[in-house]
Design a protein around this motif. Structure first.
Motif, PDB file in Angstrom:
ATOM      1  N   PRO A 181       1.859  28.930  12.427  1.00  0.00           N
ATOM      2  CA  PRO A 181       3.020  28.044  12.568  1.00  0.00           C
ATOM      3  C   PRO A 181       2.955  26.880  11.582  1.00  0.00           C
ATOM      4  O   PRO A 181       1.908  26.607  10.984  1.00  0.00           O
ATOM      5  CB  PRO A 181       2.907  27.545  14.019  1.00  0.00           C
ATOM      6  N   LEU A 182       4.071  26.197  11.437  1.00  0.00           N
ATOM      7  CA  LEU A 182       4.146  25.057  10.519  1.00  0.00           C
ATOM      8  C   LEU A 182       3.161  23.974  10.933  1.00  0.00           C
ATOM      9  O   LEU A 182       3.062  23.610  12.106  1.00  0.00           O
ATOM     10  CB  LEU A 182       5.569  24.511  10.503  1.00  0.00           C
ATOM     11  N   THR A 183       2.427  23.455   9.961  1.00  0.00           N
ATOM     12  CA  THR A 183       1.513  22.344  10.195  1.00  0.00           C
ATOM     13  C   THR A 183       1.820  21.243   9.196  1.00  0.00           C
ATOM     14  O   THR A 183       2.449  21.489   8.154  1.00  0.00           O
ATOM     15  CB  THR A 183       0.042  22.768  10.042  1.00  0.00           C
ATOM     16  N   TRP A 184       1.368  20.020   9.499  1.00  0.00           N
ATOM     17  CA  TRP A 184       1.606  18.927   8.571  1.00  0.00           C
ATOM     18  C   TRP A 184       0.425  17.976   8.557  1.00  0.00           C
ATOM     19  O   TRP A 184      -0.361  17.906   9.493  1.00  0.00           O
ATOM     20  CB  TRP A 184       2.898  18.182   8.914  1.00  0.00           C
ATOM     21  N   GLU A 185       0.301  17.266   7.440  1.00  0.00           N
ATOM     22  CA  GLU A 185      -0.720  16.245   7.269  1.00  0.00           C
ATOM     23  C   GLU A 185      -0.162  15.158   6.359  1.00  0.00           C
ATOM     24  O   GLU A 185       0.844  15.363   5.679  1.00  0.00           O
ATOM     25  CB  GLU A 185      -1.998  16.831   6.661  1.00  0.00           C
ATOM     26  N   THR A 186      -0.797  14.006   6.371  1.00  0.00           N
ATOM     27  CA  THR A 186      -0.335  12.904   5.528  1.00  0.00           C
ATOM     28  C   THR A 186      -1.254  12.721   4.334  1.00  0.00           C
ATOM     29  O   THR A 186      -2.453  13.011   4.404  1.00  0.00           O
ATOM     30  CB  THR A 186      -0.261  11.588   6.320  1.00  0.00           C
ATOM     31  N   HIS A 187      -0.683  12.241   3.239  1.00  0.00           N
ATOM     32  CA  HIS A 187      -1.449  11.866   2.041  1.00  0.00           C
ATOM     33  C   HIS A 187      -1.128  10.404   1.760  1.00  0.00           C
ATOM     34  O   HIS A 187       0.021  10.054   1.485  1.00  0.00           O
ATOM     35  CB  HIS A 187      -1.061  12.739   0.848  1.00  0.00           C
ATOM     36  N   GLU A 188      -2.138   9.562   1.853  1.00  0.00           N
ATOM     37  CA  GLU A 188      -1.924   8.133   1.670  1.00  0.00           C
ATOM     38  C   GLU A 188      -1.569   7.813   0.225  1.00  0.00           C
ATOM     39  O   GLU A 188      -2.180   8.331  -0.717  1.00  0.00           O
ATOM     40  CB  GLU A 188      -3.165   7.359   2.092  1.00  0.00           C
ATOM     41  N   ILE A 189      -0.599   6.947   0.050  1.00  0.00           N
ATOM     42  CA  ILE A 189      -0.142   6.536  -1.277  1.00  0.00           C
ATOM     43  C   ILE A 189      -0.933   5.298  -1.706  1.00  0.00           C
ATOM     44  O   ILE A 189      -1.082   4.356  -0.917  1.00  0.00           O
ATOM     45  CB  ILE A 189       1.363   6.215  -1.262  1.00  0.00           C
ATOM     46  N   PRO A 190      -1.449   5.275  -2.928  1.00  0.00           N
ATOM     47  CA  PRO A 190      -2.187   4.085  -3.388  1.00  0.00           C
ATOM     48  C   PRO A 190      -1.285   2.848  -3.405  1.00  0.00           C
ATOM     49  O   PRO A 190      -0.060   2.947  -3.478  1.00  0.00           O
ATOM     50  CB  PRO A 190      -2.629   4.463  -4.815  1.00  0.00           C
ATOM     51  N   CYS A 191      -1.904   1.693  -3.329  1.00  0.00           N
ATOM     52  CA  CYS A 191      -1.167   0.433  -3.430  1.00  0.00           C
ATOM     53  C   CYS A 191      -0.985   0.102  -4.909  1.00  0.00           C
ATOM     54  O   CYS A 191      -1.966  -0.036  -5.643  1.00  0.00           O
ATOM     55  CB  CYS A 191      -1.932  -0.680  -2.720  1.00  0.00           C
ATOM     56  N   PHE A 192       0.251  -0.004  -5.346  1.00  0.00           N
ATOM     57  CA  PHE A 192       0.533  -0.239  -6.756  1.00  0.00           C
ATOM     58  C   PHE A 192       0.771  -1.716  -7.072  1.00  0.00           C
ATOM     59  O   PHE A 192       0.801  -2.099  -8.240  1.00  0.00           O
ATOM     60  CB  PHE A 192       1.760   0.577  -7.184  1.00  0.00           C
ATOM     61  N   GLN A 193       0.950  -2.536  -6.044  1.00  0.00           N
ATOM     62  CA  GLN A 193       1.153  -3.973  -6.231  1.00  0.00           C
ATOM     63  C   GLN A 193       0.453  -4.697  -5.089  1.00  0.00           C
ATOM     64  O   GLN A 193       0.866  -4.591  -3.938  1.00  0.00           O
ATOM     65  CB  GLN A 193       2.637  -4.323  -6.245  1.00  0.00           C
ATOM     66  N   PRO A 194      -0.627  -5.455  -5.373  1.00  0.00           N
ATOM     67  CA  PRO A 194      -1.321  -6.171  -4.288  1.00  0.00           C
ATOM     68  C   PRO A 194      -0.429  -7.222  -3.653  1.00  0.00           C
ATOM     69  O   PRO A 194       0.230  -8.001  -4.346  1.00  0.00           O
ATOM     70  CB  PRO A 194      -2.533  -6.796  -4.993  1.00  0.00           C
ATOM     71  N   MET A 195      -0.405  -7.230  -2.327  1.00  0.00           N
ATOM     72  CA  MET A 195       0.404  -8.169  -1.554  1.00  0.00           C
ATOM     73  C   MET A 195      -0.413  -8.628  -0.353  1.00  0.00           C
ATOM     74  O   MET A 195      -1.170  -7.843   0.225  1.00  0.00           O
ATOM     75  CB  MET A 195       1.707  -7.504  -1.086  1.00  0.00           C
ATOM     76  N   ARG A 196      -0.255  -9.887   0.036  1.00  0.00           N
ATOM     77  CA  ARG A 196      -0.986 -10.420   1.186  1.00  0.00           C
ATOM     78  C   ARG A 196      -0.126 -11.397   1.967  1.00  0.00           C
ATOM     79  O   ARG A 196       0.748 -12.074   1.404  1.00  0.00           O
ATOM     80  CB  ARG A 196      -2.261 -11.145   0.718  1.00  0.00           C
ATOM     81  N   VAL A 197      -0.408 -11.466   3.276  1.00  0.00           N
ATOM     82  CA  VAL A 197       0.191 -12.474   4.138  1.00  0.00           C
ATOM     83  C   VAL A 197      -0.915 -13.410   4.586  1.00  0.00           C
ATOM     84  O   VAL A 197      -1.945 -12.964   5.085  1.00  0.00           O
ATOM     85  CB  VAL A 197       0.866 -11.838   5.371  1.00  0.00           C
ATOM     86  N   ILE A 198      -0.716 -14.716   4.382  1.00  0.00           N
ATOM     87  CA  ILE A 198      -1.707 -15.721   4.757  1.00  0.00           C
ATOM     88  C   ILE A 198      -1.066 -16.714   5.711  1.00  0.00           C
ATOM     89  O   ILE A 198       0.008 -17.258   5.428  1.00  0.00           O
ATOM     90  CB  ILE A 198      -2.262 -16.451   3.516  1.00  0.00           C
ATOM     91  N   LYS A 199      -1.744 -16.954   6.846  1.00  0.00           N
ATOM     92  CA  LYS A 199      -1.215 -17.863   7.847  1.00  0.00           C
ATOM     93  C   LYS A 199      -2.299 -18.855   8.266  1.00  0.00           C
ATOM     94  O   LYS A 199      -3.474 -18.509   8.328  1.00  0.00           O
ATOM     95  CB  LYS A 199      -0.733 -17.091   9.085  1.00  0.00           C
ATOM     96  N   GLY A 200      -1.867 -20.084   8.568  1.00  0.00           N
ATOM     97  CA  GLY A 200      -2.801 -21.074   9.075  1.00  0.00           C
ATOM     98  C   GLY A 200      -2.498 -22.464   8.577  1.00  0.00           C
ATOM     99  O   GLY A 200      -1.478 -22.716   7.923  1.00  0.00           O
TER     100      GLY A 200
END
Length: 409
Positions: A275-294
């Motif tokens: 039967p049909l099966t599926w899996e994920t392939h993670e995509i690389p991060c092409f632009q670094p981004m961050r959230v900073i709080k405090g």
């Protein structure tokens, strides 16, 4: 046979006035490499190819270059319209790209093709049909529903729900008839969609879409296909139910609150024996981004701990300041902290304290820090409304804004 399910590319998006062209170009290169490595037969893009109804020329060029570059792989491409896409814009090149193994599906039917089918037999590299695709894009009420006078709001909602359900099941039955006609009952049936299904987690970048008065589509209303490939929600996730119903998510973060979950594509594997099966392939991060709080002190500590990107990029930052007092020189203080770092501040905001006070009590907060819905919610808080009235007003606001956005597209 292998098929990739992806969605919500949003080509041409500007993120706080920054272009995403480099990220999308890197994603296309990565995706093509994956197609070659895994011998992928088809790619299904479940809506929102472009970010706006009038995409910039460079966004169209990015898509065209990818379509051309994919030809050497023999991989077929199925592009479905989403709520951000213009039917007219996508149809401009439909006939041309059809010669390049690319199918563009913008609606259930058109004036010049009243009997056009949404069913596509997907063939493998040897030309053998390996799956059946019920290609269903973003559906507008006028696409599938006849206007009826005298219906209450509840009746209109039920009528629309029945129309969408009926359309899905009609396409599913067409696939069943194909199986019987060609005596290939083992062929998996894949259906698509661009809508909000019940029980999903959204992100800030997802614009609520309402098909008429319908807020969300129940998972139980989908036909029993082998896999349902959805778009519109940017976080990759499954929808509960017996049938595999999945959002692949967007390939790049479209808002800062999407940074907590990895981006991926979904790979479907289909064989005659299993039967049909599926899996994920993670995509690389092409632009670094961050959230900073405090606080300012905590902010300084978190900034000093940031690692400088090795490729010379600058980290895009969303900074939320927690401070009891209103600081008129906040912008200058933060810029001083970051002047020697490889960062770029895209969003700087103060933490908002939820209170029952009116909008005037938040006079130190700028409109740039609020979404239109947040402004409307603040205004509603000033009225004496019960829960049902509050919900009705909020729902009506969302419907009106969605209608305005559709008209602008």
């Amino acid at each position: 046979m292998k098929i990739i399910h992806t969605s919500d590319w949003h080509l041409g998006q500007f993120f706080y006035a920054r272009s995403r062209a480099a990220e999308h170009q890197a994603f296309f290169q990565w995706l093509k490499a994956l197609v070659i490595e895994q011998s992928v037969d088809a790619i299904i893009v479940a809506g929102d190819i472009f970010d706006t109804a009038t995409p910039a020329s460079y966004a169209r060029e990015l898509l065209n270059q990818f379509i051309v570059s994919l030809q050497e792989t023999g991989c077929q491409l199925y592009l479905l319209a989403g709520n951000h896409d213009s039917v007219a814009t996508l149809n401009e090149s439909r006939a041309l790209v059809a010669c390049l193994n690319t199918h563009i599906i913008t609606g259930p039917r058109s004036d010049d093709e009243p009997h056009a089918s949404s069913l596509f037999p997907i063939k493998d590299a040897e030309g053998k049909v390996g799956a059946l695709l019920c290609a269903i894009p973003y559906l507008r009420p006028r696409d599938i529903q006849l206007s009826q006078a005298g219906l209450s709001g509840r009746e209109k909602q039920q009528d629309l729900l029945q129309a969408i359900t009926r359309y899905y099941h009609e396409n599913f039955l067409a696939a069943r008839e194909y199986q019987q006609l060609h005596q290939c009952g083992h062929l998996p049936i894949i259906a698509t969609g661009h809508l909000t299904a019940l029980g999903v987690t959204k992100s800030d970048s997802v614009r609520d879409i309402y098909i008429g008065t319908l807020e969300a589509f129940p998972a139980s209303a989908f036909p029993p296909a082998d896999y349902i490939a959805l778009g519109h929600i940017h976080r990759a996730q499954n929808v509960s139910g017996a049938t595999p119903i999945r959002y692949s998510g967007s390939p790049i973060p479209l808002s800062f609150d999407e940074l907590g979950s990895p981006k991926s594509i979904t790979m479907l594997s289909l064989t005659e024996e299993a039967p049909l099966t599926w899996e994920t392939h993670e995509i690389p991060c092409f632009q670094p981004m961050r959230v900073i709080k405090g606080s300012l002190k905590e902010l300084a500590e978190q900034l000093s701990a940031l690692e400088r990107p090795i490729n010379g990029q600058r980290i895009w930052l969303d900074i939320e300041i927690h401070h009891e007092d209103y600081l008129s020189d906040l912008q200058q203080r933060v810029e001083k902290l970051t002047e020697d770092l490889a960062v770029e501040i895209l969003l700087l905001r103060r933490k908002r304290i939820a209170t029952s006070s009116t909008l005037t009590s938040l006079q130190k907060e700028t409109l740039g820090e609020l979404t239109p819905e947040e402004v409307f919610r603040r205004r509603l808080a000033q009225e004496t409304l019960d829960d049902d009235q509050h919900h009705l007003m909020l729902q009506r606001f969302r419907q009106v804004t969605a209608q305005i956005d559709d008209e602008q597209e």
